[in-house]
Design an enzyme around this catalytic site. Structure first.
Site, PDB file in Angstrom:
ATOM      1  N   ASP A  51       0.831  -1.199   0.000  1.00  0.00           N
ATOM      2  CA  ASP A  51       0.000   0.000   0.000  1.00  0.00           C
ATOM      3  C   ASP A  51       0.875   1.263   0.000  1.00  0.00           C
ATOM      4  OD1 ASP A  51      -2.612   1.098  -0.066  1.00  0.00           O
ATOM      5  OD2 ASP A  51      -2.471   1.590   2.062  1.00  0.00           O
ATOM      6  N   ASP A  54       2.435   1.380  -3.864  1.00  0.00           N
ATOM      7  CA  ASP A  54       1.612   1.858  -4.981  1.00  0.00           C
ATOM      8  C   ASP A  54       1.619   3.381  -5.072  1.00  0.00           C
ATOM      9  OD1 ASP A  54      -0.188   2.445  -2.899  1.00  0.00           O
ATOM     10  OD2 ASP A  54      -1.802   1.188  -3.684  1.00  0.00           O
ATOM     11  N   ASP A  72      -7.474   2.981  -5.001  1.00  0.00           N
ATOM     12  CA  ASP A  72      -6.678   2.614  -3.832  1.00  0.00           C
ATOM     13  C   ASP A  72      -7.526   2.611  -2.562  1.00  0.00           C
ATOM     14  OD1 ASP A  72      -4.127   2.063  -2.456  1.00  0.00           O
ATOM     15  OD2 ASP A  72      -4.371   4.088  -1.652  1.00  0.00           O
ATOM     16  N   ASP A  76      -8.669  -0.679  -0.453  1.00  0.00           N
ATOM     17  CA  ASP A  76      -8.243  -0.743   0.947  1.00  0.00           C
ATOM     18  C   ASP A  76      -9.398  -1.163   1.846  1.00  0.00           C
ATOM     19  OD1 ASP A  76      -5.649   0.013   0.344  1.00  0.00           O
ATOM     20  OD2 ASP A  76      -5.849   2.062   1.137  1.00  0.00           O
TER      21      ASP A  76
END
Length: 190
Positions: A51, A54, A72, A76
């Site tokens: 995470d 990215d 994203d 998540d």
């Protein structure tokens, strides 16, 4: 050499990194469900690292976009659901505690997103109990064999963060610059 440049040489598309992180979280949920909490914890930590990757790749390649940020943050949330579903299915932690930890974790993100949609300010000063800290706590305690303690710690961190966030965001929105009018869509008086 920056993390973003190094990682982009392996895979230059930041959204691909986001997808990889999501699938690793799904595998973490499967590991928890299979009664392998140490493996679930390790996979959660790897997912948390990806995470970070990215975003670093997006910045290094100049591919920062609203669409990427949306993907994203959405994945998540699904990743959290996958991991906690696996924990609940494992029967190592009472399901009610897992559901409450998940709900409070998701609410932290909701409060931030709702605040940002209503204000031109970015929330500051709330770092304890954010997603990275919750993943780190749960991952480490899972690896050490304290899965239930990890879920309870996540629950406590998320609860405190929700309370602090709600108070801070409400104060900012009620301030002179953040006041909403009665005509604003979705506005309500508290």
């Amino acid at each position: 050499i920056s993390l973003g440049r190094t990682a982009s040489s392996l895979m230059p598309n930041p959204s691909a990194w986001t997808a990889v992180g999501f699938f690793i979280s799904v595998f973490a949920g499967v590991a928890y469900w299979a009664d392998l909490p140490w493996a679930g914890g390790m996979l959660l930590l790897v997912s948390g690292f990806i995470d970070i990757v990215d975003g670093a790749v997006a910045r290094a390649t100049g591919r920062v976009s609203n669409a990427g940020a949306f993907l994203d943050s959405t994945l998540d949330r699904f990743a959290e659901v996958a991991a906690y579903t696996g924990i609940a299915a494992s029967s190592r932690v009472p399901s009610a505690i897992v559901i409450l930890a998940l709900a409070l974790s998701l609410t932290v993100s909701y409060l931030r997103a709702r605040f940002e949609s209503l204000s031109d300010r970015r929330p500051r000063g709330l770092e304890l109990g954010e997603r990275a800290e919750r993943l780190l706590a749960l991952g480490i305690l899972s690896i050490l064999g304290f899965l239930e303690a990890g879920v309870l710690l996540v629950l406590a961190l998320a609860l405190v963060t929700n309370i602090e966030s709600f108070g801070l965001y409400r104060r900012v929105l009620r301030s002179r610059n953040g006041m909403m009018t009665e005509n604003d869509e979705g506005s309500k008086r508290f």
